[in-house]
Design a protein around this motif. Structure first.
Motif, mmCIF file in Angstrom:
data_model
loop_
_atom_site.group_PDB
_atom_site.id
_atom_site.type_symbol
_atom_site.label_atom_id
_atom_site.label_comp_id
_atom_site.label_asym_id
_atom_site.label_seq_id
_atom_site.Cartn_x
_atom_site.Cartn_y
_atom_site.Cartn_z
ATOM 1 N N LEU A 1 0.824 -1.201 0.000
ATOM 2 C CA LEU A 1 0.000 0.000 0.000
ATOM 3 C C LEU A 1 0.865 1.260 0.000
ATOM 4 O O LEU A 1 0.569 2.221 -0.723
ATOM 5 N N ARG A 2 1.934 1.258 0.766
ATOM 6 C CA ARG A 2 2.823 2.424 0.795
ATOM 7 C C ARG A 2 3.502 2.622 -0.555
ATOM 8 O O ARG A 2 3.659 3.766 -1.025
ATOM 9 N N MET A 3 3.920 1.536 -1.189
ATOM 10 C CA MET A 3 4.554 1.656 -2.515
ATOM 11 C C MET A 3 3.539 2.161 -3.535
ATOM 12 O O MET A 3 3.867 2.972 -4.420
ATOM 13 N N TRP A 4 2.288 1.699 -3.416
ATOM 14 C CA TRP A 4 1.220 2.165 -4.306
ATOM 15 C C TRP A 4 0.993 3.666 -4.126
ATOM 16 O O TRP A 4 0.790 4.393 -5.109
ATOM 17 N N GLU A 5 1.029 4.131 -2.889
ATOM 18 C CA GLU A 5 0.838 5.562 -2.620
ATOM 19 C C GLU A 5 1.945 6.401 -3.260
ATOM 20 O O GLU A 5 1.685 7.494 -3.792
ATOM 21 N N VAL A 6 3.168 5.887 -3.246
ATOM 22 C CA VAL A 6 4.261 6.595 -3.930
ATOM 23 C C VAL A 6 3.999 6.632 -5.429
ATOM 24 O O VAL A 6 4.217 7.658 -6.092
#
Length: 472
Positions: free
Chosen positions: A251-256
């Motif tokens: 999810l954090r990588m997707w947000e980036v």
């Protein structure tokens, strides 16, 4: 259907086939010296979670073929559906202005199962060609939207995304990078594997997460955000060792990716169609809405070869803009093959009708608990398991996590001992990987774990006797 004795071979027949195999058949990942000396295990029949060699020996296939025999082997209704389709329409041209009914129905079904607005499907011949197609689709999309410089992609070290020249280059698994092959480097970049077990000393999982996200953003900025087109990620890295990322990582990588207008490509060739208890795991397991999903393997449960690149309405709206006269000049002779599509539709029907996803939730949790019981054994450094994806990592020193010398091939030693006892696990240097059929029972889980336990203990004694292992 019971296995016919006629499937098995006499010693003379077996010897003849072994000679022919060595003389003519070049295997995938062919190890020349080993094959010339030992030949290959000749499989002649399969039923459920079991396969049989030419001598009639039965093996519990904890590998599930290659992550793919999801509904089990030898199903009569699959054979009947495939045969009926062959009789009705064995082939149809898939290009341009031709279609076939079965391919249309499959694309509609996949769009209904895929998360969010992933409503468009390009059918391929397998996982590698699905990932290859996604890369070409991304190029096409960026050119159509007037961003010809936005073509760089980022993946992870240790990842596997296929075995075409391009997909092997996107993946970056050390064991696959043999010096006799060349790899594409232009516009392909890699960041760290999200492996908590191999985090730097003293780094907590939470700290590892922050490091990985920061590294990814730094990589984007060093390339130039206006040049980065996509990020490729297996939700759980399969052939790289069943790497289960830290909580919140995807999810954090997707947000980036959202921040910098970067497409998120979920390579679900392994994790889709039930392996994690869902048809697709990106959203339902990890809460991430990808722009593209690539899939294969469990799509037909390996009854016939088929893959798919499933992509968003947003991409479609750009590439199909009316009045542009565009043509997506990419395709395969066997894209949307009616017989393969029939196998996929019947496979999905069986998964739904037999409620196999719920079964995976139950038996997968049991598999996780039972495998974790191996953690205290000698040689075992880490046990990683999520539902029906699992890996045991072997180390020479548990405290330092030091690996055995690669030449010792510890994973192969344990695999061969297990094979002798009627169990197949997949050796990858210092790993044993497992991905059994979705239909596996608790009793079969027990058989896998207890057989593996015996083999690990026996190999530990063998290595102590030979001086290759000091014991702990």
């Amino acid at each position: 259907m019971p296995i016919s004795k006629q499937a098995f071979l006499t010693p003379a027949e077996q010897a003849k086939l072994t000679r022919a195999d060595k003389a003519h058949y070049m295997h995938g990942y062919h190890v020349f010296d080993d094959h010339a000396e030992q030949g290959a295990l000749n499989i002649v029949a399969g039923e459920g979670a079991y396969i049989y060699d030419a001598d009639g020996n039965r093996f519990l296939d904890a590998v599930g073929g290659m992550w793919c025999t999801n509904i089990g082997l030898g199903r009569e209704e699959m054979a009947d559906a495939i045969a009926d389709q062959v009789r009705q329409l064995a082939y149809s041209n898939p290009f341009s202005d031709m279609a076939n009914t079965v391919a249309i129905r499959l694309c509609e079904k996949l769009a209904s199962l895929a998360p969010g607005d992933l409503d468009h499907v390009f059918l391929t011949t397998g996982g590698s060609t699905a990932v290859d197609t996604s890369y070409r689709l991304i190029q096409f999309y960026q050119n159509c939207r007037g961003k010809p410089e936005k073509k760089h992609v980022i993946a992870r070290h240790g990842a596997y995304h296929g075995s075409t020249c391009l997909t092997m280059s996107i993946g970056n698994k050390a064991a696959d990078r043999v010096p006799e092959f060349d790899y594409a480097h232009d516009k392909i970049h890699h960041v760290s594997s999200p492996n908590p077990y191999r985090a730097p000393d003293g780094m907590s999982e939470a700290q590892l997460l922050e490091f990985l996200v920061g590294e990814f953003e730094d990589k984007i900025l060093s390339i130039g955000a206006d040049k980065v087109a996509a990020f490729y990620a297996e939700p759980i890295m399969g052939s790289g060792g069943v790497i289960i990322p830290p909580d919140g990582y995807l999810l954090r990588m997707w947000e980036v990716c959202q921040k910098y207008d970067i497409l998120f490509v979920a390579d679900e060739v392994v994790t889709s169609f039930g392996r994690l208890g869902k048809f697709f795991s990106s959203y339902d397991v990890f809460g991430v809405q990808p722009d593209i999903i690539t899939t294969a393997k469990g799509l037909t449960s390996a009854y016939l070869p088929l893959g798919a690149c499933i992509f968003s309405q947003r991409i479609w709206d750009v590439i199909s803009e009316p009045g542009q006269g565009r043509c997506f000049t990419h395709g395969f002779t066997y894209s949307g093959h009616p017989v393969c599509c029939t196998a996929a539709l019947k496979n999905i029907e069986i998964i739904e009708r037999e409620n196999l996803l719920a079964h995976v939730d139950d038996v997968g949790d049991y598999f996780e608990r039972r495998l974790k019981s191996l953690e205290g054994l000698p040689l075992v450094g880490d046990v990683r398991c999520k539902k029906l994806m699992a890996c045991v990592e072997f180390v020479e020193d548990k405290r330092t996590k030091k690996l055995f010398p690669e030449a010792l091939n510890i994973g192969e030693k344990i695999h061969l001992r297990a094979q002798y006892k009627g169990l197949l696990v997949r050796p990858i240097v210092h790993l044993n990987v497992m991905s059994p059929p979705l239909t596996i029972s608790r009793a079969q889980v027990d058989e896998i774990v207890e057989t593996l336990r015996e083999c690990i203990l026996e190999v530990a004694v063998e290595l102590q006797c030979s001086g290759d292992y000091a014991g702990q």
